[in-house]
Design a protein around this motif. Sequence first.
Motif, PDB file in Angstrom:
ATOM      1  N   UNK A   1      -6.394 -12.276   1.107  1.00 32.98           N
ATOM      2  CA  UNK A   1      -5.118 -11.684   1.734  1.00 32.98           C
ATOM      3  C   UNK A   1      -4.377 -11.293   0.619  1.00 32.98           C
ATOM      4  N   UNK A   2      -4.139 -11.700  -0.504  1.00 28.82           N
ATOM      5  CA  UNK A   2      -3.758 -11.030  -1.616  1.00 28.82           C
ATOM      6  C   UNK A   2      -3.976  -9.856  -2.036  1.00 28.82           C
ATOM      7  N   UNK A   3      -5.288  -9.400  -2.089  1.00 29.13           N
ATOM      8  CA  UNK A   3      -6.005  -8.252  -2.317  1.00 29.13           C
ATOM      9  C   UNK A   3      -5.699  -7.188  -1.287  1.00 29.13           C
ATOM     10  N   UNK A   4      -5.538  -7.607  -0.066  1.00 23.08           N
ATOM     11  CA  UNK A   4      -5.220  -6.557   0.783  1.00 23.08           C
ATOM     12  C   UNK A   4      -3.919  -6.363   0.682  1.00 23.08           C
ATOM     13  N   UNK A   5      -2.837  -7.282   0.456  1.00 21.50           N
ATOM     14  CA  UNK A   5      -1.591  -7.016   0.226  1.00 21.50           C
ATOM     15  C   UNK A   5      -1.195  -6.184  -0.892  1.00 21.50           C
ATOM     16  N   UNK A   6      -2.194  -6.378  -1.846  1.00 13.64           N
ATOM     17  CA  UNK A   6      -2.013  -5.369  -3.187  1.00 13.64           C
ATOM     18  C   UNK A   6      -2.405  -4.055  -2.780  1.00 13.64           C
ATOM     19  N   UNK A   7      -3.405  -3.677  -2.131  1.00 11.45           N
ATOM     20  CA  UNK A   7      -3.935  -2.427  -1.966  1.00 11.45           C
ATOM     21  C   UNK A   7      -2.618  -1.859  -0.803  1.00 11.45           C
ATOM     22  N   UNK A   8      -2.344  -2.392   0.182  1.00 12.05           N
ATOM     23  CA  UNK A   8      -1.366  -1.708   0.920  1.00 12.05           C
ATOM     24  C   UNK A   8      -0.039  -1.580   0.190  1.00 12.05           C
ATOM     25  N   UNK A   9       0.447  -2.498  -0.783  1.00 18.16           N
ATOM     26  CA  UNK A   9       1.505  -2.103  -1.433  1.00 18.16           C
ATOM     27  C   UNK A   9       1.626  -0.874  -2.378  1.00 18.16           C
ATOM     28  N   UNK A  10       0.319  -0.749  -3.015  1.00 15.91           N
ATOM     29  CA  UNK A  10       0.006   0.300  -3.851  1.00 15.91           C
ATOM     30  C   UNK A  10       0.085   1.819  -2.909  1.00 15.91           C
ATOM     31  N   UNK A  11      -0.558   1.522  -1.816  1.00 14.42           N
ATOM     32  CA  UNK A  11      -0.417   2.824  -0.753  1.00 14.42           C
ATOM     33  C   UNK A  11       1.014   3.151  -0.802  1.00 14.42           C
ATOM     34  N   UNK A  12       1.707   2.124  -0.199  1.00 16.19           N
ATOM     35  CA  UNK A  12       3.145   2.575   0.307  1.00 16.19           C
ATOM     36  C   UNK A  12       4.063   2.773  -0.831  1.00 16.19           C
ATOM     37  N   UNK A  13       3.774   2.185  -1.966  1.00 16.63           N
ATOM     38  CA  UNK A  13       4.669   2.713  -3.032  1.00 16.63           C
ATOM     39  C   UNK A  13       4.464   4.023  -3.404  1.00 16.63           C
ATOM     40  N   UNK A  14       3.174   4.644  -3.301  1.00 20.40           N
ATOM     41  CA  UNK A  14       2.738   5.839  -3.711  1.00 20.40           C
ATOM     42  C   UNK A  14       3.532   6.865  -2.577  1.00 20.40           C
ATOM     43  N   UNK A  15       3.349   6.639  -1.350  1.00 22.70           N
ATOM     44  CA  UNK A  15       4.020   7.260  -0.325  1.00 22.70           C
ATOM     45  C   UNK A  15       5.506   7.057  -0.604  1.00 22.70           C
ATOM     46  N   UNK A  16       6.118   6.293  -0.645  1.00 20.85           N
ATOM     47  CA  UNK A  16       7.584   6.152  -0.926  1.00 20.85           C
ATOM     48  C   UNK A  16       8.055   7.185  -2.188  1.00 20.85           C
ATOM     49  N   UNK A  17       7.233   6.770  -3.157  1.00 22.24           N
ATOM     50  CA  UNK A  17       7.541   7.928  -4.493  1.00 22.24           C
ATOM     51  C   UNK A  17       7.372   9.087  -4.106  1.00 22.24           C
ATOM     52  N   UNK A  18       6.261   9.656  -3.473  1.00 17.29           N
ATOM     53  CA  UNK A  18       6.194  11.041  -2.861  1.00 17.29           C
ATOM     54  C   UNK A  18       7.055  11.659  -1.832  1.00 17.29           C
ATOM     55  N   UNK A  19       7.595  10.741  -1.090  1.00 12.01           N
ATOM     56  CA  UNK A  19       8.524  11.084   0.166  1.00 12.01           C
ATOM     57  C   UNK A  19       9.778  11.107  -0.616  1.00 12.01           C
ATOM     58  N   UNK A  20      10.252  10.433  -1.585  1.00  9.95           N
ATOM     59  CA  UNK A  20      11.591  10.608  -2.146  1.00  9.95           C
ATOM     60  C   UNK A  20      11.552  10.437  -3.612  1.00  9.95           C
ATOM     61  N   UNK A  21      10.769  11.355  -4.469  1.00  8.73           N
ATOM     62  CA  UNK A  21      10.843  11.174  -5.766  1.00  8.73           C
ATOM     63  C   UNK A  21      12.157  11.234  -6.584  1.00  8.73           C
ATOM     64  N   UNK A  22      11.889  10.197  -7.590  1.00  9.90           N
ATOM     65  CA  UNK A  22      12.888   9.794  -8.529  1.00  9.90           C
ATOM     66  C   UNK A  22      13.151  10.918  -9.432  1.00  9.90           C
ATOM     67  N   UNK A  23      14.638  11.040  -9.204  1.00  8.21           N
ATOM     68  CA  UNK A  23      15.206  12.210 -10.066  1.00  8.21           C
ATOM     69  C   UNK A  23      15.842  11.459 -11.249  1.00  8.21           C
TER      70      UNK A  23
END
Length: 130
Positions: A105-127
């Motif tokens: 469960x923890x590894x699945x959560x980690x993978x999903x978090x990595x994926x979603x963090x990348x998507x959020x970072x791409x969607x609204x890049x930090x300036x």
Amino acid sequence: MVTIGVVMDELDARLRRIGQHHFRARFRLRGRDRAVVDLRGITTVRRHAEELVERRLAPAEPRNDGRQTPYRGHPVFVAQHATATCCRTCLERWHGIPAGRALDDAERGYVVEAICRWIVGQYAPHRPPP
């Protein structure tokens, strides 16, 4: 005791390092993939990531491992390649999650978090602030 903040800082650092790799750096959230996030929202995309990881990545021996993740067609697929969470070989090489056993469960959560963090970072890049 490891705090969530420390683990997430480590994840952010790992994702930055992975993003510097020539192959991984080519991936961006564009066109239809970006439109899916616009239309469905990140909460729904996160649920899709959970379902896709469960079905395609979490088993001990995923079907077609190494070839199970398309390069486009959904923002989660693009993010998986960008974050090296696309197959069990990449998970082991880049994230230290061993192949040959089901993800917990923890590894699945980690993978999903990595994926979603990348998507959020791409969607609204930090300036940087002005």
